[in-house]
Structures are given as structure tokens and as C-alpha cells.
Design an enzyme around this catalytic site. Structure first.
Site, PDB file in Angstrom:
ATOM      1  N   TYR A   1      -5.972  -7.525   7.228  1.00 38.65           N
ATOM      2  CA  TYR A   1      -5.274  -6.594   6.344  1.00 38.65           C
ATOM      3  C   TYR A   1      -6.251  -5.517   5.885  1.00 38.65           C
ATOM      4  O   TYR A   1      -7.365  -5.821   5.459  1.00 38.65           O
ATOM      5  CB  TYR A   1      -4.713  -7.325   5.105  1.00 38.65           C
ATOM      6  CG  TYR A   1      -4.163  -6.362   4.079  1.00 38.65           C
ATOM      7  CD1 TYR A   1      -2.836  -5.975   4.126  1.00 38.65           C
ATOM      8  CD2 TYR A   1      -4.989  -5.791   3.108  1.00 38.65           C
ATOM      9  CE1 TYR A   1      -2.326  -5.052   3.215  1.00 38.65           C
ATOM     10  CE2 TYR A   1      -4.504  -4.863   2.193  1.00 38.65           C
ATOM     11  CZ  TYR A   1      -3.171  -4.503   2.257  1.00 38.65           C
ATOM     12  OH  TYR A   1      -2.685  -3.576   1.362  1.00 38.65           O
TER      13      TYR A   1
ATOM     14  N   GLU B   1      -2.024   1.917   4.659  1.00 39.27           N
ATOM     15  CA  GLU B   1      -2.131   0.486   4.921  1.00 39.27           C
ATOM     16  C   GLU B   1      -1.992   0.176   6.408  1.00 39.27           C
ATOM     17  O   GLU B   1      -1.147   0.758   7.083  1.00 39.27           O
ATOM     18  CB  GLU B   1      -1.012  -0.218   4.131  1.00 39.27           C
ATOM     19  CG  GLU B   1      -1.175  -1.707   3.993  1.00 39.27           C
ATOM     20  CD  GLU B   1      -0.039  -2.288   3.152  1.00 39.27           C
ATOM     21  OE1 GLU B   1      -0.293  -2.704   2.013  1.00 39.27           O
ATOM     22  OE2 GLU B   1       1.098  -2.318   3.655  1.00 39.27           O
TER      23      GLU B   1
END
Ligand code: GDP
Ligand code: MN
Length: 367
Positions: free
Chosen positions: A101, A189
Site C-alpha cells: 500500500y 494512492e
């Protein structure tokens, strides 16, 4: 404004972040579907602006042309979390070894951007934050200074990724911050940031939300969502609770939220109709609040000044008739109070002059 995955990926690509090979197809181009050939397995991704598309059935896989047609049609014929699918992104299926992530947000408490990295990627990062907060490395950037590659390497060392992956992942992190800064983003992201079986890095997913207040510095008009956002004539902030809160003036609306909390309720929104709202605006405001399916009750708190109670009452009466199952409490006083009350009374709608009383009654009604 949120960019779609394919738009974000195009930008990432311009900055040198590796993305899977792919192409986009829109609903209007569906007739061309027969001409699409593929020679390797692909991922078929619904371009909708909701989180958790995978779990909601928005990410499908296909190994050949027939399957691809099927999957594209499937996505175009359904809604993902209530959103219609207008475009589908078709990409080579990556042989995934690991999912990380990587995210950059504006941390408002620290008044600066924060980079977050976790080896527990792919899944819902909020879940990781709850269960294994130690698995997320957070690093604040001093915006006036440059974010340099060695800082990226430092973050990754602390996150505990294998040292041979550090240079390639740090490179993506460094470039993503460049995107974030130059695009005036509020969120960038990559989840998952993928390491493939053959040791390459890819942004398999992409989220990029840009700051609406930075429109003047960019040409955001090329993005799909530009101008789509509804322009509201009142201030509206959606919250997690189930009691709609409407007031006139930000202070009174905040106080209304407090009093609802005081009596055990949880606000579903903050809605300030502003000063001098017409019956028309009151109607639109109530409609907006009632669009949220969670709303069980609505608290309306009006202190008439420039705002006239009779105008507000007219708006309330019309909308209330359409929602017999929702509980309402109206507190109203000030300009044209008598006229306003009369309208409510004629329509059998109770009102209070004390906001404590109104909030208490609403919560009792809902108990
Ligand atoms: P999201 O659900 O909206 O976050 O969609 P993502 O693009 O992140 O995809 C969800 C999940 O699908 C990923 O975490 C992967 O596990 C899987 N996935 C997506 N792309 C690929 C791919 O190219 N190869 C493989 N094997 N899995 C993929
Ligand atoms: Mn994702």
C-alpha cells in the site's frame, strides 16, 4: 474532484510510474467489442468512483476473447455500489507476488502531507489501520523542502520490505509525491502497489483526488468528473449518523448537532441553509438530507432573522408530506414566527420554541 482510475494512471505514466499495459472502452463503443482481441489474460475493471470495487464485483478476469466480451458486458449491465459503469479499463493481468500500500494525503492536524506505506496492501487500508496499525509507516513531509529519494528509501527500510525492492519502490514513491504536489492533490494512492513474480513494480490501481480550490492553477476540465458535481445552494457535509440536522447559520447548525448528541443521537449531516433561505431552498435542503437512506429523523432548527419562518415552514410542509415515515422535529422562532407556526399547525406539524425540547422529543420519538 476525484479522477477515474484510468485518468490517474495516465498521469502516473507521464511521471514515469510503471502501470500495466491496457486500454479503455466506453459503453458507446460496445459495438466494437467484437474487434477486441487479446493474446494474454487480462483484468477487466469498472471505472467507478467507489472504494472496494473488487469486493463489489467491479474487478473481473478474462483469459480469452470470448470471456473478455462476456465480462465487459457483465460490467456494463450492472451497478457497482449504486454507480453505473460507463467505462471499463482492460489491462494485462499481472503475475502478482506481493501487494503493498502506498498513499499520500494531506494530514490536516499536522498541516502537511503524509506519506503512508504498508506491506499489507491490496486490502482495505482502514482495516489494517484498525487491526495492525504498526504495519503502516507514516512520514510527514515538510512541504517547503524537497522530498528526496533517500527519505523514500528510509520509509521503506522502516516498513521492512526486502532490500532489493527498495530502489524500485522508492522510485515510485518519489514520483508519486511529485504527482501529488504538482497536481495539487489531496489524495494520491496506489493500492495495490504490486511486485510481480519477475521482480518488477507496478501501480495496479490508482486513486487521485485533486483539490477543488486549485482549479485556477490547472486545466482540470479534461477530466470526466469536471462540472459534474452538483452545485448546492447551501452548505452540506455528510456524516455517519442517522439524524439529519438542518439549521440557519453555521453556528446554530453546529449547536444543533451538539444538542442532538446530548440527547443520544448521531448527526447524519451538517446542513446550513444560510441566511434568507426561500421555501424552494428549504425544500432542496430537505430533499438532500432525505436522499441519505440512513436518515431516520430530521432536526430543523431555525432562528429567524433575515430568514423568514413562514418561508421555511412552507418548504417543510411540502417535503414532509412525501416522507410520512421519517420523524421530524422543528424548532422555529424569530421573523414571521406567527405566520410560520400557522402554516405548520394547519398541516399538523408540531414545533417547539426551545431547541432542547425539540431535540428531546425527536429522540424520544425515535427510541
Ligand atoms: P479496488 O477493489 O477498487 O481497490 O480494485 P483494485 O484495482 O485494487 O483490484 C482489487 C484486487 O484485484 C487487487 O488487490 C488484486 O488482488 C486483484 N487484481 C487487480 N489487478 C490484478 C492483476 O493484474 N493481477 C492479479 N493477479 N490480480 C489483480
Ligand atoms: Mn485498490
Amino acid at each position: 474532484m476525484k479522477l477515474h482510475e484510468y485518468e490517474a494512471k495516465n498521469i502516473f505514466k507521464e511521471y514515469g510510474i510503471p502501470i500495466p499495459e491496457g486500454f479503455i472502452i466506453s459503453k458507446e463503443e460496445i459495438s466494437k467489442i467484437d474487434d477486441i482481441g487479446i493474446n494474454k489474460p487480462v483484468v477487466v475493471k469498472a471505472q467507478v468512483l467507489v472504494g472496494g470495487r473488487g469486493k463489489a464485483g467491479g474487478i473481473l478476469f478474462a483469459d480469452n476473447k470470448e470471456e473478455l466480451k462476456e465480462k465487459i458486458n457483465e460490467l456494463f449491465s450492472k451497478e457497482i455500489k449504486g454507480e453505473e459503469v460507463e467505462k471499463v479499463l482492460i489491462e494485462e493481468k499481472l503475475p502478482i507476488k506481493k501487494e503493498y500500500y502506498l498513499g499520500i494525503v494531506i494530514d490536516r492536524t499536522e498541516k502537511r502531507p503524509a506519506i503512508m506505506f504498508s506491506t499489507e496492501g491490496g486490502v482495505d487500508i482502514e482495516e489494517v489501520a484498525k487491526r495492525n496499525p504498526e504495519k503502516i509507516v507514516k512520514y510527514h513531509i515538510e512541504p517547503r523542502k524537497e522530498f528526496l529519494p533517500y527519505s523514500a528509501r528510509w520509509i521503506l527500510k522502516h516498513a521492512g520490505i526486502p532490500s532489493k525492492e527498495i530502489p524500485i519502490v522508492a522510485d515510485v514513491m518519489y514520483k508519486l509525491y511529485k504527482v501529488f504536489k504538482e497536481m495539487d492533490a489531496v489524495l494520491a494512492e496506489i493500492n495495490p502497489l504490486v511486485i510481480t513474480e519477475d521482480g518488477k513494480v507496478y501501480a495496479a490501481d490508482a486513486v487521485l483526488n485533486v483539490d477543488d480550490d486549485a482549479y485556477y492553477r490547472h486545466d482540470y476540465s479534461k477530466f470526466e468528473e469536471f462540472g459534474k458535481k452538483e452545485k448546492l445552494e447551501f452548505a452540506y457535509v455528510e456524516l455517519d449518523g442517522d439524524i439529519g440536522v438542518i439549521g440557519n447559520g453555521a453556528g446554530l447548525t453546529l449547536a444543533s448537532m451538539d444538542i442532538i448528541k446530548e440527547f443520544g443521537g448521531n448527526p447524519a449531516c451538517f446542513l446550513d441553509i444560510g441566511g434568507g433561505a426561500s421555501a424552494e431552498i428549504v425544500k432542496k435542503a430537505l430533499k438532500k438530507v432525505l436522499e441519505n437512506p440512513k436518515v431516520r429523523g430530521v432536526f430543523i432548527n431555525i432562528l429567524g432573522g433575515i430568514t423568514r419562518c413562514d418561508e421555511v415552514a412552507k418548504g417543510i410542509v411540502e417535503i414532509l408530506k412525501e416522507h410520512p415515515n421519517v420523524k421530524f422535529a422543528v424548532r422555529m422562532m424569530g421573523t414571521n414566527e406567527e405566520e410560520g407556526r400557522k402554516i405548520l399547525e394547519e398541516n399538523g406539524i408540531p414545533y417547539e420554541t426551545s431547541m432542547e425540547e425539540a431535540a428531546r422529543k425527536l429522540m424520544e420519538n425515535l427510541a
